[in-house]
Design a protein around this motif. Structure first.
Motif, PDB file in Angstrom:
ATOM      1  N   ALA A 190       0.829  -1.206   0.000  1.00  0.00           N
ATOM      2  CA  ALA A 190       0.000   0.000   0.000  1.00  0.00           C
ATOM      3  C   ALA A 190       0.863   1.256   0.000  1.00  0.00           C
ATOM      4  CB  ALA A 190      -0.933  -0.001   1.213  1.00  0.00           C
ATOM      5  N   LEU A 191       1.943   1.234   0.766  1.00  0.00           N
ATOM      6  CA  LEU A 191       2.805   2.408   0.851  1.00  0.00           C
ATOM      7  C   LEU A 191       3.604   2.644  -0.423  1.00  0.00           C
ATOM      8  CD1 LEU A 191       4.108   2.026   4.505  1.00  0.00           C
ATOM      9  CD2 LEU A 191       2.263   3.511   3.664  1.00  0.00           C
ATOM     10  N   ALA A 192       3.803   1.607  -1.216  1.00  0.00           N
ATOM     11  CA  ALA A 192       4.592   1.734  -2.447  1.00  0.00           C
ATOM     12  C   ALA A 192       3.723   2.014  -3.678  1.00  0.00           C
ATOM     13  CB  ALA A 192       5.396   0.455  -2.673  1.00  0.00           C
ATOM     14  N   LEU A 193       2.414   2.144  -3.509  1.00  0.00           N
ATOM     15  CA  LEU A 193       1.534   2.387  -4.657  1.00  0.00           C
ATOM     16  C   LEU A 193       1.876   3.694  -5.353  1.00  0.00           C
ATOM     17  CD1 LEU A 193      -2.037   1.392  -3.463  1.00  0.00           C
ATOM     18  CD2 LEU A 193      -0.625   0.255  -5.169  1.00  0.00           C
ATOM     19  N   ARG A 194       1.748   3.669  -6.665  1.00  0.00           N
ATOM     20  CA  ARG A 194       1.929   4.866  -7.476  1.00  0.00           C
ATOM     21  C   ARG A 194       0.641   5.085  -8.262  1.00  0.00           C
ATOM     22  NH1 ARG A 194       7.530   4.378 -10.471  1.00  0.00           N
ATOM     23  NH2 ARG A 194       7.057   6.573 -10.786  1.00  0.00           N
TER      24      ARG A 194
ATOM     25  N   ARG B 128      -2.845  -2.497  -9.303  1.00  0.00           N
ATOM     26  CA  ARG B 128      -1.753  -3.367  -9.732  1.00  0.00           C
ATOM     27  C   ARG B 128      -0.692  -3.341  -8.633  1.00  0.00           C
ATOM     28  NH1 ARG B 128      -0.957  -7.156 -13.308  1.00  0.00           N
ATOM     29  NH2 ARG B 128      -2.378  -5.995 -14.631  1.00  0.00           N
ATOM     30  N   VAL B 129      -0.456  -4.482  -8.022  1.00  0.00           N
ATOM     31  CA  VAL B 129       0.576  -4.607  -6.991  1.00  0.00           C
ATOM     32  C   VAL B 129       1.823  -5.137  -7.685  1.00  0.00           C
ATOM     33  CG1 VAL B 129       1.216  -5.722  -4.828  1.00  0.00           C
ATOM     34  CG2 VAL B 129      -1.164  -5.069  -5.229  1.00  0.00           C
ATOM     35  N   ARG B 130       2.870  -4.348  -7.651  1.00  0.00           N
ATOM     36  CA  ARG B 130       4.117  -4.722  -8.327  1.00  0.00           C
ATOM     37  C   ARG B 130       5.117  -5.256  -7.313  1.00  0.00           C
ATOM     38  NH1 ARG B 130       3.420  -2.687 -13.388  1.00  0.00           N
ATOM     39  NH2 ARG B 130       1.961  -0.959 -13.545  1.00  0.00           N
TER      40      ARG B 130
ATOM     41  N   ILE C 229      -3.035   2.327 -10.275  1.00  0.00           N
ATOM     42  CA  ILE C 229      -4.456   2.337  -9.949  1.00  0.00           C
ATOM     43  C   ILE C 229      -5.280   2.583 -11.207  1.00  0.00           C
ATOM     44  CG2 ILE C 229      -6.254   3.472  -8.601  1.00  0.00           C
ATOM     45  CD1 ILE C 229      -4.000   4.172  -6.585  1.00  0.00           C
ATOM     46  N   ALA C 230      -6.189   1.657 -11.493  1.00  0.00           N
ATOM     47  CA  ALA C 230      -7.103   1.781 -12.634  1.00  0.00           C
ATOM     48  C   ALA C 230      -8.503   1.969 -12.058  1.00  0.00           C
ATOM     49  CB  ALA C 230      -7.031   0.562 -13.529  1.00  0.00           C
ATOM     50  N   ILE C 231      -8.884   3.221 -11.898  1.00  0.00           N
ATOM     51  CA  ILE C 231     -10.160   3.531 -11.250  1.00  0.00           C
ATOM     52  C   ILE C 231     -11.333   2.946 -12.040  1.00  0.00           C
ATOM     53  CG2 ILE C 231     -11.700   5.407 -10.559  1.00  0.00           C
ATOM     54  CD1 ILE C 231      -9.085   6.997  -9.979  1.00  0.00           C
ATOM     55  N   GLU C 232     -11.311   3.114 -13.370  1.00  0.00           N
ATOM     56  CA  GLU C 232     -12.422   2.633 -14.194  1.00  0.00           C
ATOM     57  C   GLU C 232     -12.604   1.118 -14.095  1.00  0.00           C
ATOM     58  OE1 GLU C 232      -9.271   3.469 -16.019  1.00  0.00           O
ATOM     59  OE2 GLU C 232      -9.719   5.351 -15.053  1.00  0.00           O
ATOM     60  N   ARG C 233     -11.498   0.405 -14.004  1.00  0.00           N
ATOM     61  CA  ARG C 233     -11.557  -1.065 -13.920  1.00  0.00           C
ATOM     62  C   ARG C 233     -11.636  -1.561 -12.477  1.00  0.00           C
ATOM     63  NH1 ARG C 233      -7.114  -0.687 -17.513  1.00  0.00           N
ATOM     64  NH2 ARG C 233      -5.821  -1.648 -15.931  1.00  0.00           N
ATOM     65  N   ARG C 234     -11.554  -0.626 -11.525  1.00  0.00           N
ATOM     66  CA  ARG C 234     -11.591  -0.958 -10.093  1.00  0.00           C
ATOM     67  C   ARG C 234     -10.482  -1.937  -9.725  1.00  0.00           C
ATOM     68  NH1 ARG C 234     -17.347  -1.628 -11.255  1.00  0.00           N
ATOM     69  NH2 ARG C 234     -17.050  -3.800 -10.743  1.00  0.00           N
ATOM     70  N   GLU C 235      -9.279  -1.641 -10.240  1.00  0.00           N
ATOM     71  CA  GLU C 235      -8.133  -2.519 -10.001  1.00  0.00           C
ATOM     72  C   GLU C 235      -6.945  -1.748  -9.445  1.00  0.00           C
ATOM     73  OE1 GLU C 235      -8.770  -5.658 -13.690  1.00  0.00           O
ATOM     74  OE2 GLU C 235      -7.106  -4.250 -13.757  1.00  0.00           O
TER      75      GLU C 235
ATOM     76  N   HIS D 127       6.257 -11.231  -6.883  1.00  0.00           N
ATOM     77  CA  HIS D 127       5.296 -11.394  -7.974  1.00  0.00           C
ATOM     78  C   HIS D 127       4.363 -10.192  -8.085  1.00  0.00           C
ATOM     79  CE1 HIS D 127       6.510 -15.555  -8.426  1.00  0.00           C
ATOM     80  NE2 HIS D 127       6.424 -15.686  -7.114  1.00  0.00           N
ATOM     81  N   ASP D 128       3.902  -9.932  -9.304  1.00  0.00           N
ATOM     82  CA  ASP D 128       2.882  -8.923  -9.541  1.00  0.00           C
ATOM     83  C   ASP D 128       1.517  -9.583  -9.404  1.00  0.00           C
ATOM     84  OD1 ASP D 128       4.998  -7.292 -10.156  1.00  0.00           O
ATOM     85  OD2 ASP D 128       4.470  -7.031 -12.265  1.00  0.00           O
ATOM     86  N   ARG D 129       0.542  -8.791  -8.979  1.00  0.00           N
ATOM     87  CA  ARG D 129      -0.828  -9.297  -8.899  1.00  0.00           C
ATOM     88  C   ARG D 129      -1.790  -8.115  -9.004  1.00  0.00           C
ATOM     89  NH1 ARG D 129      -2.999  -8.753  -3.553  1.00  0.00           N
ATOM     90  NH2 ARG D 129      -1.402  -8.098  -2.076  1.00  0.00           N
ATOM     91  N   VAL D 130      -3.043  -8.412  -9.166  1.00  0.00           N
ATOM     92  CA  VAL D 130      -4.074  -7.386  -9.240  1.00  0.00           C
ATOM     93  C   VAL D 130      -4.986  -7.549  -8.028  1.00  0.00           C
ATOM     94  CG1 VAL D 130      -6.047  -6.522 -10.552  1.00  0.00           C
ATOM     95  CG2 VAL D 130      -4.002  -7.305 -11.752  1.00  0.00           C
ATOM     96  N   ALA D 131      -5.253  -6.429  -7.348  1.00  0.00           N
ATOM     97  CA  ALA D 131      -6.168  -6.423  -6.208  1.00  0.00           C
ATOM     98  C   ALA D 131      -7.382  -5.587  -6.564  1.00  0.00           C
ATOM     99  CB  ALA D 131      -5.462  -5.848  -4.977  1.00  0.00           C
ATOM    100  N   LEU D 132      -8.472  -5.829  -5.893  1.00  0.00           N
ATOM    101  CA  LEU D 132      -9.712  -5.106  -6.120  1.00  0.00           C
ATOM    102  C   LEU D 132      -9.662  -3.745  -5.439  1.00  0.00           C
ATOM    103  CD1 LEU D 132     -12.744  -5.169  -7.024  1.00  0.00           C
ATOM    104  CD2 LEU D 132     -13.227  -6.081  -4.756  1.00  0.00           C
TER     105      LEU D 132
END
Length: 97
Positions: free
Chosen positions: A35-39, A51-53, A43-49, A59-64
């Protein structure tokens, strides 16, 4: 583990960035450093996603991105955009405001 009601009471007493990060941890299942490393680009607001890098295990993953957080995330993105623009105008950072 806290009940939903206990979580609501804790979040009710939090404000600003701390509340936003805590809500991301609870609502999106992000780990603290994720959470602290998010840029903004993660964040894809329209897709409600979100991206955790390079999360756990590298590993990379996608969170809601919970719908309830969307207004707060938009507000935060606008605030950091304004701050970035001001930084660039003062000669710090890089990019176009």
């Amino acid at each position: 583990m806290l009940s939903r009601d206990e979580v609501r009471r804790v979040l009710r007493d939090m404000h600003g960035t701390q509340r936003l990060v805590t809500t991301l941890l609870y609502g999106s299942g992000l780990r603290l450093l994720e959470a602290l490393a998010l840029r903004v680009k993660d964040i894809a607001i329209e897709r409600r996603e979100i991206r955790v890098r390079r999360g756990k295990g590298g590993h990379d993953r996608v969170a809601l991105l919970p719908d309830a957080l969307r207004p707060d995330i938009v507000k935060q993105i606008r605030a950091v955009g304004r701050q970035h623009g001001e930084d660039v105008r003062r000669g710090a950072g890089y990019g176009t405001p």
